[in-house]
Design a protein around this motif. Structure first.
Motif, PDB file in Angstrom:
ATOM      1  N   GLN A 102     -28.872  -9.465   1.304  1.00 24.68           N
ATOM      2  CA  GLN A 102     -27.485  -9.631   1.733  1.00 24.68           C
ATOM      3  C   GLN A 102     -26.711 -10.493   0.742  1.00 24.68           C
ATOM      4  OE1 GLN A 102     -27.642 -11.167   5.727  1.00 24.68           O
ATOM      5  NE2 GLN A 102     -28.207  -9.205   6.624  1.00 24.68           N
ATOM      6  N   ILE A 103     -27.361 -11.534   0.260  1.00 24.11           N
ATOM      7  CA  ILE A 103     -26.714 -12.389  -0.744  1.00 24.11           C
ATOM      8  C   ILE A 103     -26.485 -11.591  -2.025  1.00 24.11           C
ATOM      9  CG2 ILE A 103     -27.017 -14.424  -2.198  1.00 24.11           C
ATOM     10  CD1 ILE A 103     -28.639 -15.655   0.116  1.00 24.11           C
ATOM     11  N   ALA A 104     -27.509 -10.792  -2.416  1.00 22.42           N
ATOM     12  CA  ALA A 104     -27.368  -9.966  -3.619  1.00 22.42           C
ATOM     13  C   ALA A 104     -26.232  -8.962  -3.455  1.00 22.42           C
ATOM     14  CB  ALA A 104     -28.677  -9.243  -3.914  1.00 22.42           C
ATOM     15  N   LEU A 151     -41.354 -12.864   5.878  1.00 22.60           N
ATOM     16  CA  LEU A 151     -41.032 -12.466   4.509  1.00 22.60           C
ATOM     17  C   LEU A 151     -39.931 -11.407   4.499  1.00 22.60           C
ATOM     18  CD1 LEU A 151     -44.620 -12.266   2.970  1.00 22.60           C
ATOM     19  CD2 LEU A 151     -42.876 -14.005   2.513  1.00 22.60           C
ATOM     20  N   ARG A 152     -39.994 -10.496   5.474  1.00 22.23           N
ATOM     21  CA  ARG A 152     -38.975  -9.449   5.542  1.00 22.23           C
ATOM     22  C   ARG A 152     -37.606 -10.049   5.837  1.00 22.23           C
ATOM     23  NH1 ARG A 152     -39.053  -4.073   9.467  1.00 22.23           N
ATOM     24  NH2 ARG A 152     -37.052  -3.225   8.769  1.00 22.23           N
ATOM     25  N   GLU A 153     -37.560 -10.988   6.781  1.00 27.35           N
ATOM     26  CA  GLU A 153     -36.285 -11.642   7.095  1.00 27.35           C
ATOM     27  C   GLU A 153     -35.737 -12.365   5.871  1.00 27.35           C
ATOM     28  OE1 GLU A 153     -37.018 -14.157  10.400  1.00 27.35           O
ATOM     29  OE2 GLU A 153     -37.247 -12.505  11.838  1.00 27.35           O
ATOM     30  N   GLU A 193     -55.266 -12.382  14.613  1.00 29.73           N
ATOM     31  CA  GLU A 193     -55.129 -12.365  13.156  1.00 29.73           C
ATOM     32  C   GLU A 193     -54.064 -11.357  12.738  1.00 29.73           C
ATOM     33  OE1 GLU A 193     -57.886 -11.584   9.160  1.00 29.73           O
ATOM     34  OE2 GLU A 193     -58.802 -11.746  11.146  1.00 29.73           O
ATOM     35  N   SER A 194     -54.065 -10.187  13.395  1.00 30.78           N
ATOM     36  CA  SER A 194     -53.061  -9.171  13.078  1.00 30.78           C
ATOM     37  C   SER A 194     -51.662  -9.653  13.433  1.00 30.78           C
ATOM     38  CB  SER A 194     -53.370  -7.873  13.832  1.00 30.78           C
ATOM     39  OG  SER A 194     -54.607  -7.337  13.424  1.00 30.78           O
ATOM     40  N   VAL A 195     -51.552 -10.324  14.585  1.00 32.37           N
ATOM     41  CA  VAL A 195     -50.247 -10.859  14.991  1.00 32.37           C
ATOM     42  C   VAL A 195     -49.773 -11.907  13.990  1.00 32.37           C
ATOM     43  CG1 VAL A 195     -49.060 -12.224  16.743  1.00 32.37           C
ATOM     44  CG2 VAL A 195     -50.537 -10.341  17.433  1.00 32.37           C
ATOM     45  N   GLY A 196     -50.716 -12.753  13.541  1.00 30.41           N
ATOM     46  CA  GLY A 196     -50.352 -13.752  12.541  1.00 30.41           C
ATOM     47  C   GLY A 196     -49.877 -13.119  11.247  1.00 30.41           C
ATOM     48  N   GLU A 197     -50.584 -12.064  10.813  1.00 29.55           N
ATOM     49  CA  GLU A 197     -50.164 -11.365   9.601  1.00 29.55           C
ATOM     50  C   GLU A 197     -48.805 -10.706   9.802  1.00 29.55           C
ATOM     51  OE1 GLU A 197     -53.309  -8.661   8.833  1.00 29.55           O
ATOM     52  OE2 GLU A 197     -54.671 -10.185   8.007  1.00 29.55           O
ATOM     53  N   LEU A 198     -48.594 -10.137  11.012  1.00 25.61           N
ATOM     54  CA  LEU A 198     -47.315  -9.497  11.308  1.00 25.61           C
ATOM     55  C   LEU A 198     -46.180 -10.515  11.286  1.00 25.61           C
ATOM     56  CD1 LEU A 198     -45.743  -6.973  12.122  1.00 25.61           C
ATOM     57  CD2 LEU A 198     -46.302  -7.484  14.512  1.00 25.61           C
ATOM     58  N   GLN A 199     -46.446 -11.695  11.838  1.00 21.85           N
ATOM     59  CA  GLN A 199     -45.427 -12.749  11.819  1.00 21.85           C
ATOM     60  C   GLN A 199     -45.104 -13.167  10.395  1.00 21.85           C
ATOM     61  OE1 GLN A 199     -47.247 -15.673  14.378  1.00 21.85           O
ATOM     62  NE2 GLN A 199     -46.243 -14.886  16.216  1.00 21.85           N
ATOM     63  N   THR A 200     -46.150 -13.247   9.559  1.00 20.31           N
ATOM     64  CA  THR A 200     -45.919 -13.601   8.157  1.00 20.31           C
ATOM     65  C   THR A 200     -45.083 -12.538   7.459  1.00 20.31           C
ATOM     66  OG1 THR A 200     -48.023 -14.800   8.061  1.00 20.31           O
ATOM     67  CG2 THR A 200     -47.041 -14.120   5.961  1.00 20.31           C
ATOM     68  N   VAL A 201     -45.450 -11.264   7.704  1.00 23.05           N
ATOM     69  CA  VAL A 201     -44.691 -10.162   7.102  1.00 23.05           C
ATOM     70  C   VAL A 201     -43.255 -10.162   7.609  1.00 23.05           C
ATOM     71  CG1 VAL A 201     -44.495  -7.651   6.994  1.00 23.05           C
ATOM     72  CG2 VAL A 201     -46.715  -8.727   6.691  1.00 23.05           C
ATOM     73  N   SER A 202     -43.083 -10.410   8.916  1.00 22.51           N
ATOM     74  CA  SER A 202     -41.729 -10.432   9.482  1.00 22.51           C
ATOM     75  C   SER A 202     -40.895 -11.548   8.862  1.00 22.51           C
ATOM     76  CB  SER A 202     -41.802 -10.609  11.004  1.00 22.51           C
ATOM     77  OG  SER A 202     -42.459  -9.518  11.600  1.00 22.51           O
TER      78      SER A 202
END
Length: 400
Positions: free
Chosen positions: A165-167, A156-158, A145-154
């Motif tokens: 970068q566009i801004a 979103l971060r990307e 579950e933590s890995v899944g949340e980390l992947q989601t955060v990653s």
């Protein structure tokens, strides 16, 4: 004599029978221990809760005796007693604990024969490795579950980094991208280095007509995306409002009123000016910004005394004051944001205006671009690896 032999023979037979019974019991215990070890080892074949429950229940039924007992294994605190086995009519409930906490329960029913107690003891022993397996499964699923949340955060971060970068590219599009021709009687150069992907410092310069060059440099009170948006709005209003014959003070008054009407809740310090290209006369106006410097052709550094105005967006209907000065051939005007003078090193010492003046005194024969490059190098060497905490913008205007 025959009676004696008969008694001795009977005793030998009895001893043999007892030994056989003991051996059978030992063999049964050994077989049960082997089966307990085999089934307990099989518990670790899966780290999924659902699969572990199926494996555990099948193993427990085999230990209890197939067809004689009904066995179930559940996760969670399902009984009131968390410390001792709960004996039921023809069965029992064994709490499964890990680190002193109830994580599940092993229950069985049926089997009231003489071997029921032994089966209960065997199931109690089975509950110990089962507790470890269930605890591992809990930890594994929590990790998943933590890995899944980390992947989601990653992810979103990307996405955020891509949008930033566009801004940043959009922000740079508001700034001039070409320097004046070497045939011009002036040399102007500017640089912006944001502390984040986007920032609030800004500059601009362009020829209003053949005789006049407009230039400006400013610093928004915030950082990041809000500052970048306010910067873009400010630059757009400045460029849309400036025209031939309008003084810098009149320009700042118009832009200030428009920003106040929008109630953006941010403000920007600013210096802007107009150079009369053929004579070198500059009309400057200040909006609460850092003091500019004139570097004379002989290397003398002079602070430019301007009538202090308020930052843009502070409050409306303010009258900004123009100040005229002469830029002789070989002289340079340097305008900057406080990201220069307030840059800090690891000891939290600031670069300061004193260091800036000492640096500028060494730039007698530098071009505008060389002054800016050398100044940033001097600031970064002073910081000695300390992170940049504020946006930096510098503009240098020279008269050839």
């Amino acid at each position: 004599m025959s009676v004696i032999y008969l008694v001795i023979g009977a005793a030998g037979v009895g001893a043999a029978i007892c030994a056989a019974i003991v051996n059978r019991r030992l063999a049964a215990r050994l077989k049960a221990a082997e089966k307990l070890f085999e089934l307990s080892s099989g518990l670790h074949s899966s780290l999924r809760r659902s699969e572990l429950l199926q494996t555990a229940e099948a193993a427990a039924r085999e230990l209890a005796g197939a067809g004689e007992s009904a066995v179930s294994v559940t996760y969670g605190d399902t009984t009131a007693d968390t410390h001792a086995n709960v004996r039921m009519e023809g069965g029992g409930a064994i709490p499964i604990e890990a680190d002193g906490k109830r994580i599940g329960s092993l229950q069985w029913t049926g089997g009231r024969d003489a071997g029921a107690g032994a089966r209960g003891e065997l199931l109690s022993r089975f509950a110990r490795p089962l507790a470890l397996a269930m605890d591992n499964a809990n930890r594994y699923e929590a990790l998943e579950e933590s890995v899944g949340e980390l992947q989601t955060v990653s992810s979103l971060r990307e996405r955020l980094e891509s949008e930033l970068q566009i801004a940043g590219s959009i922000q740079l599009s508001f700034l001039p991208t070409t320097m004046p021709s070497s045939n011009e009687p002036f040399d102007v150069c500017a640089l912006l280095k944001s502390a984040k992907e986007v920032g609030g410092d800004f500059y601009n310069f362009y020829k209003i007509d053949d005789r006049h060059l407009f230039f400006t440099l400013g610093d928004v009170s915030d950082k990041g995306i809000p500052a970048a948006l306010f910067m873009a709005m400010t630059l757009s209003l400045i460029k849309g409002s400036m025209r031939a014959g309008l003084t810098p003070g009149e320009l700042l008054g118009k832009v200030n009123d428009m920003l106040c009407a929008d109630d953006a809740q941010l403000f920007a310090t600013i210096v802007c000016g107009v150079l009369q290209i053929d004579t070198g006369e500059i009309v400057l106006c200040d909006g609460g910004h850092c003091t500019p410097y004139i570097v004379k052709a002989d290397g003398t550094v002079m602070p430019v005394k301007l009538k202090k105005g308020i930052p843009l967006g502070s409050f409306p209907e303010f009258e900004y004051t123009n100040v005229s000065l002469q830029l002789d051939k070989g002289d340079r005007l340097v305008v900057y944001t406080d990201g220069i003078t307030e840059a800090e090193n690891g000891a939290q010492e600031q670069y300061s205006t004193n260091r800036l003046e000492r640096f500028l005194s060494l730039t007698k024969d530098y071009s505008s671009a060389e002054i800016i490059d050398a100044l940033l190098m001097d600031v970064f060497m002073f910081a000695d690896g300390a992170p940049q905490s504020d946006d930096i913008a510098v503009l240098c205007l020279s008269r050839r």
